[in-house]
Design an enzyme around this catalytic site. Structure first.
Site: not given
Ligand SMILES: *Cc1c(COP(=O)(O)O)cnc(C)c1O
Length: 360
Positions: A102, A172, A196
């Site tokens: 990521w 993030d 998530k």
């Molecule tokens: C799942 C995830 C993303 C991507 O998320 P999207 O909603 O599919 O754009 C980015 N960063 C992390 C840490 C993630 O777990």
């Protein structure tokens, strides 16, 4: 029909109580004779839903008043571009910590807008740890420092918040927001895709310090300008109304569970049990440095990958779903977010024990 134990990395399990409430309100929200999906986002009813969700999130994370909370779309992936567009503020470069897939995606996207300095990387050990503060070669002129507190795929979590002086810290938190207490004031911006640990897909939450807004780069799409979003209460255009409502139900549920402190205790206990079993088993293994093992995403391998297929098939048959590791790394991964109960973790461990003793 019984509900399965769902260990999906995302879109992930939601609390059954939340789905029951949504289900009960589906056709007729609070006697109004229509579903939330069918409401105008400008209606008093919907605005009350939206405002309550924001207030509950503010309460849960003790978000200071000088931070805006934005309910955006495009997932965390769109933020990879929106962050440089909004936060460069005339500067030429940004610092990024690279701890896995990521971070790498964030780095690649940001490099379309500025010079990206990778100030530390754990690639030397196959992304199995988080670099220490003393490893960070920070640039005092950087527009911001970006990192990924929890790498969802590698299962690597920072055990500290990087210290970046006057340079805003951007994080993030897609896969670990609301899993424990957080000092929001240490950050310039926090973002998290919802699917998530918050709610359904389609929503991305951005928590941003007010003074960073209003200096976008030329050509920034209006819908991607944080200041426009903030000035319009995230309703410059039609927001993801139903996802926002469901996120609100999750926030409400979290408060009823005792808030993030109670979740943190439960999450620690769940993770401790699962890693404890993996380490003791002699059959399963996890490659991550002990202090950086993710409390949310637990990747593990079997003694021999020829067992993988049987493991997944038998787990499925027992109602333990979505344990397959990310396609890029193989093996297994159990995501044990807030909505995954301790009972689910116990059931997983019992199954892993039985499988190991039959095949070990
Ligand atoms: C799942 C995830 C993303 C991507 O998320 P999207 O909603 O599919 O754009 C980015 N960063 C992390 C840490 C993630 O777990």
């Amino acid at each position: 029909m019984a509900r399965v134990y769902n260990f999906c990395a995302g879109p992930a399990a939601l609390p059954t109580a939340v789905l029951e409430k949504a289900s009960a309100e589906m056709l007729d929200w609070e006697g109004k004779g229509l579903s939330v999906m069918e409401m105008s986002h400008r209606s008093d009813e919907y605005v009350s839903i939206a405002q309550k969700a924001e207030q509950d999130l503010r309460d849960l994370l003790s978000i200071p008043d000088n931070y805006k909370v934005l309910f955006m779309q495009g997932g965390a992936t769109a933020q990879f571009a929106m962050i440089p567009m909004n936060l460069l503020r005339g500067k030429k470069s940004a610092d990024y910590i690279n701890t896995g897939q990521w971070s790498q995606k964030a780095i690649k996207e940001a490099s379309h807008y500025c010079d990206v300095n990778v100030v530390a990387s754990s690639e030397d050990k196959n992304f199995s740890y988080a670099p220490r503060q003393s490893d960070l070669k920070l640039n005092p002129d950087a527009a911001y420092v970006h990192y990924t507190p929890n790498e969802t795929i590698g299962g690597v979590e920072f055990d500290y918040i990087p210290e970046t002086g006057d340079v805003p810290l951007v994080a993030d938190f897609s896969s670990s927001i609301l899993s424990e207490k957080l000092d929001v004031s240490k950050f310039g911006l926090i973002y998290a895709g919802a699917q998530k640990n918050i709610g359904p897909a389609g929503l991305c939450i951005v928590i941003v310090r007010e003074d960073l807004l209003g200096e976008t780069i030329t050509g920034t799409p209006t819908a991607m300008d944080y200041k426009v979003a903030a000035d319009n209460d995230s309703m410059y255009n039609t927001p993801a109304t139903y996802s926002w409502y469901l996120a609100g139900l999750v926030f409400d549920w979290l408060k009823q569970q005792g808030g993030v402190e109670a979740m943190a205790e439960l999450n620690r206990r769940k993770a401790k049990k699962l890693y404890g079993y993996i380490d003791a088993s002699g059959f399963y293994a996890n490659p991550v440095a002990i202090e950086n093992r993710s409390r949310m995403n637990v990747p593990f391998t079997l003694k021999d990958d020829s067992f993988d297929k049987a493991f997944l098939a038998q787990a499925d048959a027992k109602g333990l779903l979505n344990l397959k590791g990310h396609r890029s790394v193989g093996g297994m991964r159990a995501s044990i977010y807030n909505a995954v109960s301790e009972e689910a973790v116990d059931a997983l461990i019992a199954f892993m024990q039985a499988f190991a003793s039959e095949n070990g």
